[in-house]
Design a protein around this motif. Structure first.
Motif, short mmCIF file in Angstrom:
data_model
loop_
_atom_site.label_atom_id
_atom_site.label_comp_id
_atom_site.label_asym_id
_atom_site.label_seq_id
_atom_site.Cartn_x
_atom_site.Cartn_y
_atom_site.Cartn_z
N ASP A 96 33.12 54.74 27.74
CA ASP A 96 32.64 54.22 29.04
C ASP A 96 31.16 53.94 29.34
OD1 ASP A 96 32.89 53.29 31.78
OD2 ASP A 96 33.33 55.42 32.48
N THR A 97 30.87 53.00 30.08
CA THR A 97 29.56 52.80 30.42
C THR A 97 29.20 52.89 31.60
OG1 THR A 97 29.54 50.36 30.68
CG2 THR A 97 29.55 51.26 28.39
N PRO A 98 27.87 52.75 32.22
CA PRO A 98 27.50 52.89 33.76
C PRO A 98 28.21 51.62 34.42
CG PRO A 98 25.50 53.27 32.31
CD PRO A 98 26.58 52.80 31.36
N GLY A 119 19.84 48.77 32.24
CA GLY A 119 19.10 49.28 31.03
C GLY A 119 20.00 50.37 30.52
N ARG A 120 20.87 51.17 31.38
CA ARG A 120 21.51 52.10 30.66
C ARG A 120 22.94 51.86 30.40
NH1 ARG A 120 20.28 57.10 34.95
NH2 ARG A 120 18.00 57.17 34.77
N ILE A 121 23.17 50.59 30.23
CA ILE A 121 24.48 50.16 29.57
C ILE A 121 24.26 50.18 28.31
CG2 ILE A 121 26.20 48.24 29.53
CD1 ILE A 121 25.53 47.54 32.31
N ASP A 122 25.18 50.87 27.29
CA ASP A 122 25.04 50.85 25.95
C ASP A 122 25.65 49.50 25.42
OD1 ASP A 122 25.18 51.39 23.04
OD2 ASP A 122 26.51 53.15 23.15
N ARG A 123 24.70 48.86 24.82
CA ARG A 123 25.22 47.45 24.25
C ARG A 123 26.08 47.69 22.91
NH1 ARG A 123 22.04 46.99 28.83
NH2 ARG A 123 21.58 44.98 29.10
N ALA A 124 26.14 48.93 22.42
CA ALA A 124 27.21 48.92 21.42
C ALA A 124 28.60 49.30 21.88
CB ALA A 124 26.94 50.27 20.44
N ALA A 125 28.75 49.46 23.18
CA ALA A 125 30.05 49.90 23.73
C ALA A 125 30.39 48.80 24.82
CB ALA A 125 30.09 50.96 24.58
N MET A 163 24.46 38.89 35.63
CA MET A 163 24.73 39.44 34.51
C MET A 163 26.36 39.73 34.43
SD MET A 163 23.49 43.18 33.23
CE MET A 163 21.93 42.87 32.73
N LEU A 164 26.82 39.29 33.33
CA LEU A 164 28.09 39.64 32.92
C LEU A 164 28.44 40.63 31.94
CD1 LEU A 164 31.46 38.77 32.93
CD2 LEU A 164 30.68 37.19 31.10
N VAL A 165 29.34 41.75 32.38
CA VAL A 165 29.25 42.99 31.12
C VAL A 165 30.79 42.97 31.15
CG1 VAL A 165 29.03 45.23 31.08
CG2 VAL A 165 27.46 44.23 32.28
N LEU A 166 31.16 43.12 29.75
CA LEU A 166 32.43 43.42 29.14
C LEU A 166 32.42 44.82 28.65
CD1 LEU A 166 33.71 39.96 27.90
CD2 LEU A 166 33.52 40.76 30.17
N ASP A 167 33.23 45.76 29.09
CA ASP A 167 33.66 46.86 28.45
C ASP A 167 34.88 47.31 28.25
OD1 ASP A 167 34.01 48.49 30.75
OD2 ASP A 167 32.09 49.35 30.61
#
Length: 562
Positions: A406-408, A433-439, A525-529
């Motif tokens: 999981d990420t923020p 900035g706390r979203i882990d780009r590896a995840a 910003m688009l985020v996929l986790d």
């Protein structure tokens, strides 16, 4: 009927700010006339209600098979005929009590009102069937009872059904099956229950757990418990979808259209129990008079102040809707036109825009929706981790992230409660900035040169290659300021089943409907986790998910911009 692990020892409410004691005090004052424990405004309201209407609680509505429904009546004392309103209760142990203040107000405006507790809840008999055929029959029985107590068919006027949450779905279904119903008000409602439980093949586990928790003192039928358990266990999906379709107004919309039943909807943008797209789908399928209010917040939050007796836009509009469609105008076209003018009924859609709270009124949903504009996903630069969102495709890249962490980036901190914070002007702040780009995969636009007004359903087109046959991801769209702090605009989950591992395949995803203004200078910003507590995921961990953008089918985010 219970199952281990799915029913809690406590009873959380879908109405966390409801003051049950205050409503019970109003009922006591209605019953006895003693208003000494009430504030001046509420005491005056009770006294006026008692002057024009007879209040009766402890009413038992016979519903067949020995089942009786707990109900309350407000019978107007003036010369009739009077229009009728039946109010099935929400998914709450308080039952009809939730409607006490609004029922008083309808009664003072000239309506006979019956509010009842749905079967399986509170003092009503029977078991919870989740708006099944027995609940539809209960609504018709409640209507019959009100007609009888009001003096019979010749003594009553036009008929409306109003419900909040659970009662809203029942109201729509009764109107579809019962030709006497002339208008409906459905607040925080559902149109397609299957889509609310399984969105893009993804289970809404937090919503189902919340419903189970809120019904911990109710009596669920064996079939109801099994449906909820199956969602949580990811079993018998097709069977549950059939069960849900039978309980979905969307699948009976032709019956509503055959009589052009006027239907009023009110929904929150960030609804976490019954997400907005499935309600919007039902709204758009209706061909009769209709109206849709969008508001900031989550399930039942926008209408809560009205339940507590405070000024409330949603309830004021609900009253105007019934006045327009139920009060007799005796052929007076000028009076009928006045209803249209006062309620804004010529416009079908009214949206409370995030976060400025401005109200936008539009004649149709099409007129309320912005023009699609594409932002193409690009690969990250050599010295960066984030891809971009550009006006032209840049293909041949790929972004890979691991699944299972999981990420923020999440839908909300808490179901319902985060929405109440939004109502108070305190939307959740995300630290990007706390979203882990590896995840997670992250794509960010340049600072926007002007305000961008998002109105409608954003869509995401991506090409993905999971490392396993089954994979889940959640797409989030954020509004990010210059310091990297973000607020969520919208999101959607997506699950691919039976894929060929490491083989690219396209996915078209409708994010949840939104009405949001992004300020000039902010970024999209688009985020996929792959993990979110609100959803059940199909990932086999550890695994990976690769996003690509082939020349023939570039990946893009499509935003409806006004």
């Amino acid at each position: 009927m219970t199952s281990d692990g799915t029913r809690p020892n406590t009873a959380p409410s879908l109405y966390p700010e409801l003051d049950e004691g205050a409503l019970a005090g109003v009922v006591q004052a209605l019953r006895t006339g003693d208003t000494s424990t009430l504030g001046p405004a509420r005491a005056a309201e009770v006294a006026e209600t008692r002057q024009v209407a007879t209040f009766l609680d402890g009413v038992r509505v016979p519903a067949g098979e020995g089942v009786e429904l707990d109900a309350a009546l407000w019978l107007h004392n003036g010369d009739g005929p009077h229009p009728l309103i039946v109010m099935p209760s929400p998914w709450a142990k308080q039952g009809w009590l939730v409607y006490t203040i609004q029922a008083m107000r309808f009664a003072r405006r000239g309506y006979h009102v019956l509010a009842y507790t749905a079967r399986g809840f509170g003092e009503s008999g029977g078991e919870v069937e989740v708006a099944g055929e027995k609940d539809i029959a209960d609504g018709i029985a409640a209507l019959d009872h009100l007609v009888s107590r009001a003096g019979g068919p010749e003594a009553v006027g036009r008929i409306g059904f109003l419900g909040d949450s659970y009662g809203s779905g029942i109201s729509q279904l009764v109107a579809a099956e019962e030709r006497r119903v002339d208008a409906v008000v459905a607040l925080s409602t559902w149109g397609d229950l299957g889509e609310a439980f399984y969105e893009n093949n993804t289970r809404h586990v937090a919503a189902v757990k919340t419903l189970l928790n809120a019904a911990s003192t109710a009596r669920l039928s064996e079939r109801t418990q099994r449906a909820f358990d199956d969602v949580l266990a990811n079993e018998n999906v097709e069977e549950t979808l059939v069960w849900a379709a039978e309980r979905s107004p969307y699948h009976r919309v032709d019956k509503l259209n055959s009589r052009a039943v006027p239907v009023f909807f009110a929904q929150a943008w960030h609804e976490t129990l019954f997400p907005g797209n499935q309600t919007l789908k039902t709204f758009n399928a209706l061909s009769g008079p209709k109206r849709l209010l969008w508001s900031i917040g989550d399930h039942s939050g926008p209408e809560m102040t009205g339940i507590l007796g405070l000024p409330n836009r949603v309830w004021e509009e609900a009253h105007s809707w019934f006045d327009q469609h139920l009060l007799e105008t005796d052929g007076d076209e000028a009076r009928a036109a006045a209803f249209d003018s006062e309620s804004g009924a010529r416009d079908q859609v009214v949206s409370e825009v995030m976060w400025g709270r401005a109200l936008e009124s539009r004649p149709t949903w099409h007129a309320a929706t912005g023009t699609p504009e594409r932002f193409y996903l690009t690969g990250p630069p050599e010295d960066g981790k984030d891809g971009g969102l550009l006006d032209k495709p840049t293909n041949g890249w790929h972004t890979t992230f691991t699944t299972g962490t999981d990420t923020p980036a999440t839908v909300a901190d808490q179901i319902l409660l985060t929405g109440y914070a939004e109502l108070a002007g305190l939307p959740k702040v995300y630290r990007t900035g706390r979203i882990d780009r590896a995840a997670a995969g992250v794509w960010t636009s340049a600072p926007l040169p002007s305000r961008h007004q998002l109105r409608g359903v954003p869509r995401l087109r991506v090409t993905l290659a999971p490392s396993e046959p089954d994979a889940t991801f959640v797409a989030y769209l954020f509004d990010v300021d210059a310091l990297g702090f973000a607020r969520i605009i919208t999101h959607a989950p997506y699950t691919v089943l039976g894929a060929t591992p490491h083989t690219p395949a396209g996915a078209d995803i409708a994010l949840q409907v939104t009405g949001y203004d992004v300020r000039a200078g902010h970024r999209l910003m688009l985020v996929l986790d792959s993990v979110d507590p609100f959803y059940g995921d199909a990932n086999t961990n550890p695994g990976t998910l690769t996003i690509t953008s082939p020349d023939e089918e570039p990946s893009y985010l499509e935003l409806p911009l006004s």
